[in-house]
Motif scaffolding. Structure first.
Motif, PDB file in Angstrom:
ATOM      1  N   LEU A  51      49.382  68.482  35.476  1.00  0.00           N
ATOM      2  CA  LEU A  51      48.676  68.566  36.750  1.00  0.00           C
ATOM      3  C   LEU A  51      48.929  67.321  37.591  1.00  0.00           C
ATOM      4  CD1 LEU A  51      46.624  70.088  38.557  1.00  0.00           C
ATOM      5  CD2 LEU A  51      44.804  68.902  37.306  1.00  0.00           C
ATOM      6  N   ASP A  52      48.870  66.172  36.960  1.00  0.00           N
ATOM      7  CA  ASP A  52      49.095  64.903  37.656  1.00  0.00           C
ATOM      8  C   ASP A  52      50.469  64.881  38.329  1.00  0.00           C
ATOM      9  OD1 ASP A  52      48.200  61.816  37.792  1.00  0.00           O
ATOM     10  OD2 ASP A  52      50.326  61.888  37.270  1.00  0.00           O
ATOM     11  N   TRP A  53      51.485  65.354  37.627  1.00  0.00           N
ATOM     12  CA  TRP A  53      52.839  65.338  38.177  1.00  0.00           C
ATOM     13  C   TRP A  53      52.953  66.278  39.379  1.00  0.00           C
ATOM     14  CZ3 TRP A  53      56.831  62.755  39.119  1.00  0.00           C
ATOM     15  CH2 TRP A  53      58.066  63.332  39.398  1.00  0.00           C
ATOM     16  N   ILE A  54      52.351  67.444  39.274  1.00  0.00           N
ATOM     17  CA  ILE A  54      52.380  68.393  40.394  1.00  0.00           C
ATOM     18  C   ILE A  54      51.672  67.808  41.613  1.00  0.00           C
ATOM     19  CG2 ILE A  54      51.574  70.650  41.197  1.00  0.00           C
ATOM     20  CD1 ILE A  54      51.866  71.616  38.285  1.00  0.00           C
ATOM     21  N   LEU A  55      50.508  67.220  41.394  1.00  0.00           N
ATOM     22  CA  LEU A  55      49.716  66.702  42.509  1.00  0.00           C
ATOM     23  C   LEU A  55      50.371  65.493  43.160  1.00  0.00           C
ATOM     24  CD1 LEU A  55      46.095  67.006  41.052  1.00  0.00           C
ATOM     25  CD2 LEU A  55      47.319  68.598  42.548  1.00  0.00           C
ATOM     26  N   PHE A  56      50.916  64.582  42.342  1.00  0.00           N
ATOM     27  CA  PHE A  56      51.494  63.362  42.901  1.00  0.00           C
ATOM     28  C   PHE A  56      52.686  63.672  43.800  1.00  0.00           C
ATOM     29  CE2 PHE A  56      49.360  59.937  40.480  1.00  0.00           C
ATOM     30  CZ  PHE A  56      49.336  58.990  41.486  1.00  0.00           C
ATOM     31  N   SER A  91      35.095  60.412  36.148  1.00  0.00           N
ATOM     32  CA  SER A  91      36.331  61.086  36.560  1.00  0.00           C
ATOM     33  C   SER A  91      36.197  62.575  36.250  1.00  0.00           C
ATOM     34  CB  SER A  91      37.525  60.490  35.826  1.00  0.00           C
ATOM     35  OG  SER A  91      37.616  59.088  36.054  1.00  0.00           O
ATOM     36  N   PHE A  92      36.490  63.427  37.236  1.00  0.00           N
ATOM     37  CA  PHE A  92      36.183  64.848  37.094  1.00  0.00           C
ATOM     38  C   PHE A  92      37.420  65.736  37.242  1.00  0.00           C
ATOM     39  CE2 PHE A  92      32.047  63.109  37.602  1.00  0.00           C
ATOM     40  CZ  PHE A  92      31.185  63.997  36.965  1.00  0.00           C
ATOM     41  N   VAL A  93      37.378  66.845  36.495  1.00  0.00           N
ATOM     42  CA  VAL A  93      38.426  67.856  36.537  1.00  0.00           C
ATOM     43  C   VAL A  93      37.827  69.141  37.096  1.00  0.00           C
ATOM     44  CG1 VAL A  93      40.090  69.199  35.192  1.00  0.00           C
ATOM     45  CG2 VAL A  93      39.546  66.839  34.518  1.00  0.00           C
ATOM     46  N   ALA A  94      38.555  69.784  38.001  1.00  0.00           N
ATOM     47  CA  ALA A  94      38.149  71.084  38.526  1.00  0.00           C
ATOM     48  C   ALA A  94      38.798  72.161  37.670  1.00  0.00           C
ATOM     49  CB  ALA A  94      38.575  71.231  39.982  1.00  0.00           C
ATOM     50  N   ARG A 125      41.780  81.206  34.909  1.00  0.00           N
ATOM     51  CA  ARG A 125      43.198  80.901  35.064  1.00  0.00           C
ATOM     52  C   ARG A 125      43.761  80.395  33.737  1.00  0.00           C
ATOM     53  NH1 ARG A 125      46.385  76.405  36.677  1.00  0.00           N
ATOM     54  NH2 ARG A 125      48.050  76.911  38.155  1.00  0.00           N
ATOM     55  N   SER A 126      44.978  80.806  33.431  1.00  0.00           N
ATOM     56  CA  SER A 126      45.625  80.359  32.199  1.00  0.00           C
ATOM     57  C   SER A 126      47.089  80.075  32.492  1.00  0.00           C
ATOM     58  CB  SER A 126      45.478  81.412  31.091  1.00  0.00           C
ATOM     59  OG  SER A 126      46.064  80.941  29.883  1.00  0.00           O
ATOM     60  N   ASP A 127      47.324  78.948  33.130  1.00  0.00           N
ATOM     61  CA  ASP A 127      48.683  78.572  33.500  1.00  0.00           C
ATOM     62  C   ASP A 127      49.393  77.953  32.294  1.00  0.00           C
ATOM     63  OD1 ASP A 127      50.516  77.960  36.034  1.00  0.00           O
ATOM     64  OD2 ASP A 127      50.589  76.225  34.697  1.00  0.00           O
ATOM     65  N   PRO A 153      43.605  75.977  32.639  1.00  0.00           N
ATOM     66  CA  PRO A 153      42.637  76.308  33.687  1.00  0.00           C
ATOM     67  C   PRO A 153      42.387  75.137  34.651  1.00  0.00           C
ATOM     68  CG  PRO A 153      41.469  75.728  31.707  1.00  0.00           C
ATOM     69  CD  PRO A 153      42.938  75.634  31.373  1.00  0.00           C
ATOM     70  N   TYR A 154      43.055  74.006  34.435  1.00  0.00           N
ATOM     71  CA  TYR A 154      42.835  72.822  35.267  1.00  0.00           C
ATOM     72  C   TYR A 154      43.544  73.007  36.605  1.00  0.00           C
ATOM     73  CZ  TYR A 154      41.380  70.362  30.969  1.00  0.00           C
ATOM     74  OH  TYR A 154      40.748  69.965  29.810  1.00  0.00           O
ATOM     75  N   ILE A 155      42.785  72.863  37.696  1.00  0.00           N
ATOM     76  CA  ILE A 155      43.386  73.100  39.015  1.00  0.00           C
ATOM     77  C   ILE A 155      43.243  71.903  39.965  1.00  0.00           C
ATOM     78  CG2 ILE A 155      43.188  75.587  38.825  1.00  0.00           C
ATOM     79  CD1 ILE A 155      40.773  73.862  41.120  1.00  0.00           C
ATOM     80  N   GLY A 156      42.565  70.841  39.527  1.00  0.00           N
ATOM     81  CA  GLY A 156      42.426  69.644  40.339  1.00  0.00           C
ATOM     82  C   GLY A 156      41.693  68.572  39.566  1.00  0.00           C
ATOM     83  N   TYR A 157      41.862  67.337  39.982  1.00  0.00           N
ATOM     84  CA  TYR A 157      41.069  66.279  39.350  1.00  0.00           C
ATOM     85  C   TYR A 157      41.034  65.018  40.198  1.00  0.00           C
ATOM     86  CZ  TYR A 157      44.835  63.306  37.236  1.00  0.00           C
ATOM     87  OH  TYR A 157      45.886  62.459  36.999  1.00  0.00           O
ATOM     88  N   SER A 158      40.060  64.174  39.874  1.00  0.00           N
ATOM     89  CA  SER A 158      39.870  62.912  40.578  1.00  0.00           C
ATOM     90  C   SER A 158      39.449  61.865  39.563  1.00  0.00           C
ATOM     91  CB  SER A 158      38.786  63.049  41.663  1.00  0.00           C
ATOM     92  OG  SER A 158      38.621  61.842  42.376  1.00  0.00           O
TER      93      SER A 158
END
Length: 335
Positions: A194-199, A231-234, A239-241, A246-251
């Motif tokens: 997820l981090d790589w996609i978001l960055f 620190s939170f994960v959405a 979802r099952s990627d 199921p993780y779709i965002g985080y901060s």
């Protein structure tokens, strides 16, 4: 550190862990807006990517470490010919040529390796003014701006964001802290993907390069300043990627122990989930948790083209406090 009369100084390699405290003291005095502890210095030294070049030099005078410099490959944007450097001289020991000597030594190292570009970053805060003059005199030019903003939880009506959190929850999205998810065996791998996609969607003015999973965990999740409970994960339970589950965002929230403030590392949401207030809700969840733990200041850093995040932060109550500029020096004659 007491002011000492001018005397000869020597340059030497650091010795760990013995020099960590002195390095932290020099760096904190030179940059009081971002002080560091010996533990942070040691963590970086111990956990940095051993496959990338990195070297450090200290200046010692009268038996005391009075300056510290480092230069190495950029972890986030690695090119063999590009280097990122830092140079800190304790304010009580400036004006003696110590910074120039450190700079020349570090430059010698990377020129021998065929360096074509050096980058560094300084703010427009008063304590960085001598550094800006130092860089300008050596041909560095401003290339990119990053804005620093901050708020204190006591100055924000966090109850006003209740409807936002309710709306996100009603949309089927759950917000869980990293601490709550620690028992999930897939947590780290899903966050890594997820981090790589978001960055890659963050306008940083860099061509990003990916760290290995193991290195990412060492630098991010094992960072002693990370606050997992803040620190939170959405999560979208439906979802099952194959990459992010199921993780779709985080901060993420870190805590600067020397400065006594929190800071936001990354906030992002997958593209198909944007426009639903999830990123904003992630930050609100962190702010509420910090307030419940006693409250405090939170700093955030956003690159100047990131208009959407800048507007979101302003709506949350963040106010601009400084501009941090990336300076670049081309060593191959190109612009």
């Amino acid at each position: 550190m007491p002011t000492m009369p001018t005397s000869a100084f020597t340059l030497r390699d650091p010795v760990y862990p013995a020099d960590a405290e002195a390095i932290a003291r020099v760096r904190s005095a030179a940059d009081p807006s971002w002080p560091v502890t010996a533990e942070q210095v040691l963590h970086y030294h111990t956990h940095r990517d051993q496959n990338l070049f990195d070297t450090e030099v200290l200046a010692e005078q009268g038996g005391c470490v009075v300056a510290a410099g480092s230069i190495g490959h950029d972890t986030f944007s690695h090119e063999e010919w590009r280097y990122w450097g830092h140079l800190n001289v304790h304010p009580d020991f400036r004006g003696q040529g110590i910074g120039a000597a450190l700079y020349d030594e570090l430059l010698r190292w990377v020129q021998a390796r065929g360096a074509r570009e050096i980058r560094t970053m300084l703010s427009d805060l008063p304590h960085d003014a001598p550094g800006v003059r130092f860089l300008t005199a050596r041909g560095f030019v401003p290339a990119w701006e990053r804005y620093e903003s901050s708020l204190h939880t006591r100055d924000v009506d966090l109850h006003a964001f209740g409807p936002l959190l309710e709306r996100v929850a009603a949309g089927g999205i759950a917000l869980k802290s990293l601490a709550e998810l620690v028992g999930d065996p897939e947590r780290n791998r899903w966050l890594y993907e997820l981090d790589w996609i978001l960055f890659q969607d963050v306008p940083m003015g860099l061509t990003l390069t990916r760290r290995t999973f193991e290195q990412w965990v060492r630098e991010e999740l094992d960072d002693p300043t990370l606050r997992p409970e803040l620190s939170f994960v959405a999560i979208d339970p439906g979802r099952s990627d194959p990459l992010t589950g199921p993780y779709i965002g985080y901060s993420t929230i870190g805590w600067n122990p020397a400065g006594g403030y929190a800071y936001i590392g990354i906030t992002g949401v997958l593209r198909e989930y944007r426009g639903r207030g999830i990123a904003k809700a992630l930050k609100v969840a962190a702010m509420r948790s910090l307030a419940a733990a006693g409250g405090g200041e939170i700093k955030t850093f956003n690159d100047s083209p990131n208009k959407a995040m800048l507007r979101m932060n302003e709506a949350l109550g963040f106010r601009r406090t400084a501009t941090r500029t990336r300076y670049e020096l081309r060593l191959d004659g190109q612009e």
